[in-house]
Write a protein that holds these residues in place. Structure first.
Motif, PDB file in Angstrom:
ATOM      1  N   SER A   1       0.971  -1.121   0.190  1.00 51.59           N
ATOM      2  CA  SER A   1       0.087  -0.055   0.174  1.00 51.59           C
ATOM      3  C   SER A   1       0.732   1.387   0.091  1.00 51.59           C
ATOM      4  CB  SER A   1      -0.858  -0.060   1.345  1.00 51.59           C
ATOM      5  OG  SER A   1      -0.092   0.087   2.506  1.00 51.59           O
ATOM      6  N   GLY A   2       2.072   1.022   0.182  1.00 50.40           N
ATOM      7  CA  GLY A   2       2.925   2.135  -0.203  1.00 50.40           C
ATOM      8  C   GLY A   2       3.253   2.974   1.304  1.00 50.40           C
ATOM      9  N   ILE A   3       2.768   2.337   2.391  1.00 48.54           N
ATOM     10  CA  ILE A   3       3.019   3.157   3.785  1.00 48.54           C
ATOM     11  C   ILE A   3       4.552   3.079   4.271  1.00 48.54           C
ATOM     12  CG2 ILE A   3       2.800   2.609   6.106  1.00 48.54           C
ATOM     13  CD1 ILE A   3      -0.140   1.528   5.568  1.00 48.54           C
ATOM     14  N   ILE A   4       5.171   2.056   3.549  1.00 49.59           N
ATOM     15  CA  ILE A   4       6.644   2.153   3.722  1.00 49.59           C
ATOM     16  C   ILE A   4       7.293   1.638   2.184  1.00 49.59           C
ATOM     17  CG2 ILE A   4       6.897   1.283   6.170  1.00 49.59           C
ATOM     18  CD1 ILE A   4       6.984  -1.705   5.073  1.00 49.59           C
ATOM     19  N   ASP A   5       8.470   2.127   2.311  1.00 51.30           N
ATOM     20  CA  ASP A   5       9.489   2.085   0.875  1.00 51.30           C
ATOM     21  C   ASP A   5      10.037   0.428   0.822  1.00 51.30           C
ATOM     22  OD1 ASP A   5       8.601   4.888   0.040  1.00 51.30           O
ATOM     23  OD2 ASP A   5       9.482   5.613   1.711  1.00 51.30           O
ATOM     24  N   GLY A   6      10.293   0.155   1.967  1.00 56.60           N
ATOM     25  CA  GLY A   6      11.274  -1.087   1.888  1.00 56.60           C
ATOM     26  C   GLY A   6      11.232  -1.607   3.410  1.00 56.60           C
ATOM     27  N   ALA A   7      12.093  -2.770   3.457  1.00 58.79           N
ATOM     28  CA  ALA A   7      12.071  -3.302   4.702  1.00 58.79           C
ATOM     29  C   ALA A   7      13.607  -3.751   4.833  1.00 58.79           C
ATOM     30  CB  ALA A   7      11.200  -4.332   4.772  1.00 58.79           C
ATOM     31  N   GLU A   8      13.708  -4.620   5.790  1.00 60.05           N
ATOM     32  CA  GLU A   8      15.191  -5.322   6.005  1.00 60.05           C
ATOM     33  C   GLU A   8      15.034  -6.507   6.749  1.00 60.05           C
ATOM     34  OE1 GLU A   8      17.058  -5.411   9.374  1.00 60.05           O
ATOM     35  OE2 GLU A   8      14.844  -5.050   9.946  1.00 60.05           O
ATOM     36  N   ASN A   9      15.574  -7.726   6.041  1.00 59.49           N
ATOM     37  CA  ASN A   9      15.286  -8.990   6.577  1.00 59.49           C
ATOM     38  C   ASN A   9      16.496  -9.946   5.714  1.00 59.49           C
ATOM     39  OD1 ASN A   9      14.118 -11.230   7.964  1.00 59.49           O
ATOM     40  ND2 ASN A   9      12.237 -10.242   8.036  1.00 59.49           N
TER      41      ASN A   9
END
Ligand code: GCU
Length: 338
Positions: A204-212
């Motif tokens: 939904s575009g609330i965040i641009d990325g993550a890390e894992n």
């Protein structure tokens, strides 16, 4: 009249005794929760644990494994384990620092020089024993650890080649002060949230990325949305298997079987982990994910103040940190397979 009544009572007693003798004692249900899928090495390890314990003590225990956050988010499940509502949970070391700050040690970025050093440290009981028992007052303790590989950034639209590329991006981090601080030092904006919320937040575009680790690209579908995975490898954060302390203490003689079972869990999960990561990488490439290998040095430099801050604030971590450096010398960094 009285005699008939007495006979009736006698009959009833005999009946009750017969029923009691014929029905087997009820099995104790052991509930274990985790947040991974049923294909994940963690689930497969827990099934091996179930098989082992039930093979030895199947007349007494029924082990039930609940995957995919069925029992709630990881934090919810740790709380359920604390109160004894469930017996065990697999939780990332990240979220444990809010239960006891000694767990901060394994959340430090670039703590381990190599995966060999990481594994050797986690297998060294002279390091982990006091950490794993630190939360007894809080109602639980750790019984073993599981591999969760190394964590790197992945993004939707823009590849991360250097810390500067994180500027202006909202990146999901695990719910821990150390992770938020790390993200801020790298220049991105930290969005802490539970693992199960990440896919929708990305979509939904609330965040641009993550890390894992790489598994989240395939097993959790994040690679359907994020097309750039940058091997900055900022952390190697183990998963920790927690058990309700009172329950563990109540096991008596059976504890030996459970302890063996925890070893089986650790062994099977770690064996399966190696091929699972390779498969995830292949699977992610098929989804169109680009793997990027940036120079790690600028990332290491950007987060260096965090280790200093934490060690100065939380002095009891220093002996652990020094011991870890010995393992880092023994197992130095080498070029990881690409
Ligand atoms: C990894 C880890 C999980 C954790 C997740 C997260 O998948 O194995 O325990 O919950 O990362 O980022 O929250």
């Amino acid at each position: 009249m009285f005699k008939r009544f007495k006979n009736l009572i006698l009959c009833l007693l005999v009946l009750v005794t017969m029923v009691a003798c014929s029905s087997k004692p009820e099995k104790k249900i052991i509930r274990i929760g985790h947040n991974q899928s049923q294909n994940h090495p963690t689930h497969l390890g827990l099934l091996a644990f179930e098989k082992y314990v039930e093979n030895e003590l199947g007349d007494k225990y029924d082990i039930q494994v609940f995957p995919s956050e069925l029992l709630g988010s990881q934090t919810d499940m740790v709380q359920l384990t604390q109160t004894g509502a469930i017996n065990m949970v697999v939780a990332s070391n990240s979220i444990l620092e809010t239960f006891d700050d000694v767990y901060e040690i394994f959340n430090l970025p670039y703590l381990f020089a190599s995966s060999e050093a990481y594994h050797a440290v986690m297998d060294d009981k002279s390091i982990t024993d006091s950490i794993f028992t630190s939360t007894r007052d809080g109602g639980f303790e750790a019984v073993t650890w599981l591999d969760a590989g190394s964590r790197s950034f992945y993004t939707k639209d823009k590849p991360i080649e250097k810390p500067d590329d994180l500027k202006g991006l909202k990146i999901r981090v695990q719910q821990s002060p150390t992770n938020v601080r790390m993200m801020n030092l790298l220049g991105g904006s930290a969005s802490p949230m539970g693992f199960g919320e990440v896919y929708t937040a990305l979509q939904s575009g609330i965040i641009d990325g993550a890390e894992n680790n790489e598994m989240s690209l395939t097993d959790n579908g994040h690679g359907e949305v994020c097309k750039y995975y940058s091997y900055d490898m900022h952390q190697m954060i183990p998963d920790i298997v927690l058990a309700n302390y009172e329950w563990l203490e109540s096991l008596g003689e059976d504890r030996k079987v459970f302890d063996e079972g925890f070893k089986v869990l650790n062994k099977v999960q770690r064996e399966k982990w190696v091929s699972a990561v390779d498969n995830a990488k292949e699977g992610a490439k098929k989804l169109g994910v680009n793997f990027i290998y940036p120079d790690q040095k600028p990332f290491v430099e950007a987060v260096a103040p965090l280790t200093e801050e934490v060690l100065n604030r939380n002095e009891k971590l220093k002996p652990f940190y020094e011991k870890i450096q010995e393992y880092n010398k023994k197992y130095p960094a080498k070029e990881e397979a690409k």
